[in-house]
Design an enzyme around this catalytic site. Structure first.
Site, PDB file in Angstrom:
ATOM      1  CG  LEU A 105      -2.046   0.988   1.306  1.00 55.33           C
ATOM      2  CD1 LEU A 105      -3.021   0.787   0.159  1.00 55.33           C
ATOM      3  CD2 LEU A 105      -2.774   0.880   2.644  1.00 55.33           C
ATOM      4  CG  ASP A 106       0.572   4.638  -2.738  1.00 59.29           C
ATOM      5  OD1 ASP A 106      -0.179   4.813  -1.777  1.00 59.29           O
ATOM      6  OD2 ASP A 106       0.394   5.168  -3.851  1.00 59.29           O
ATOM      7  CE  LYS A 107       7.201   8.350   3.063  1.00 58.88           C
ATOM      8  NZ  LYS A 107       8.622   8.738   2.869  1.00 58.88           N
ATOM      9  CB  SER A 109      -2.460   4.855   0.157  1.00 54.85           C
ATOM     10  OG  SER A 109      -2.399   5.343  -1.162  1.00 54.85           O
ATOM     11  CG  ASN A 266      -3.791  -0.384  -5.964  1.00 59.86           C
ATOM     12  OD1 ASN A 266      -3.762   0.010  -7.124  1.00 59.86           O
ATOM     13  ND2 ASN A 266      -4.056  -1.629  -5.642  1.00 59.86           N
TER      14      ASN A 266
END
Length: 266
Positions: A105-107, A109, A266
């Site tokens: 889960l990208d930074k 988010s 994402n």
């Protein structure tokens, strides 16, 4: 020490994956098992720290499986490389035993991510491509229109491919819900960018049957029921994939072949 913390020797050998309880009983009868250098009687219980050997071989118990649901805050990076990234998920959680995230889960988010020490379940989840839905709430700068919802639902060209059709629903004037079964790199953000929408906030609220229900920065163990359903979903997908692999392969365009390498955040 409390009797609750003691384990019968045959159960210990079984849980360590060395042999069955029946085989363990036979080994004990034959005098091949020792506890702290002494041959035990049948039914002897052992405590944490006791040294158990079979024919001189040290028996190390298997690590207890860990499955947790974590609400990742914005700014935390889903990496196990603690030497490179100071804001990594491992140091942030500071779990007492070694665990690693399932997927990413990208930074920028926040939201649900699963962590475990079970490599088998990680591989099964990440390899499977059949209806493993991940649900997100997304806030954007511009008003969400019917045309935007339709375009997002029916596929958007990103990363040399076109995203799969997915479930998208308007939640409020500037927010929508989306369920993905893909894991392309920064997929939702790229889809929105293609349609001239800027993501203000992205939050993952569900992975398969696991729902986000803990505060930001907190985690909980998965329940027995959740694990049972999760394993059933994985098993079903694995069977579907096996059947698919046994079918004659059809020609696939190179651009779709390249998309399989872009799984991730994402």
């Amino acid at each position: 020490m409390s009797q609750e913390n003691l384990t019968r020797i045959n159960k210990y050998l079984s849980e360590a994956g060395f042999c069955s309880r029946r085989k363990a009983d036979k080994l004990i009868e034959e005098g091949k098992v020792t506890i702290n250098g002494k041959v035990p009687e049948m039914g002897t219980k052992i405590a944490e720290g006791d040294e158990v050997r079979v024919s001189g071989e040290l028996i190390v118990p298997k690590e207890k499986p860990v499955y947790i649901a974590f609400h990742k805050p914005i700014g935390i990076v889903c990496t196990t490389d603690t030497s490179v990234e100071k804001d990594n998920i491992i140091d942030y959680i500071n779990y007492p035993t070694r665990i690693f995230p399932i997927g990413r889960l990208d930074k920028p988010s926040e939201g649900l991510i699963l962590l475990t020490n079970d490599g088998d379940i990680v591989n099964k989840i990440l390899r499977s491509r059949n209806n493993h839905g991940k649900e997100y709430l997304v806030k954007v700068k511009r008003p969400v229109t019917d045309a935007f919802i339709e375009r997002m639902s029916n596929g958007v060209p990103i990363l040399d491919t076109v995203t799969k059709k997915c479930d998208v629903e308007k939640v409020s004037s500037h927010e929508f819900r989306i369920v993905l079964t893909q894991g392309l790199n920064r997929q939702i953000r790229r889809m929105c960018e293609y349609l001239d929408y800027e993501v203000v906030k992205l939050k993952r609220i569900r992975i398969m049957n696991i729902k986000l229900d803990v505060p930001v920065g907190k985690y909980r163990d998965l329940t027995t029921e959740e694990l049972k359903e999760l394993n059933a979903l994985i098993s079903s997908s694995s069977k579907t994939e096996e059947a698919s692999r046994n079918k004659p392969q059809q020609a696939t365009s190179k651009k779709f072949d390249r998309s399989s390498r872009n799984r991730g955040k994402n």
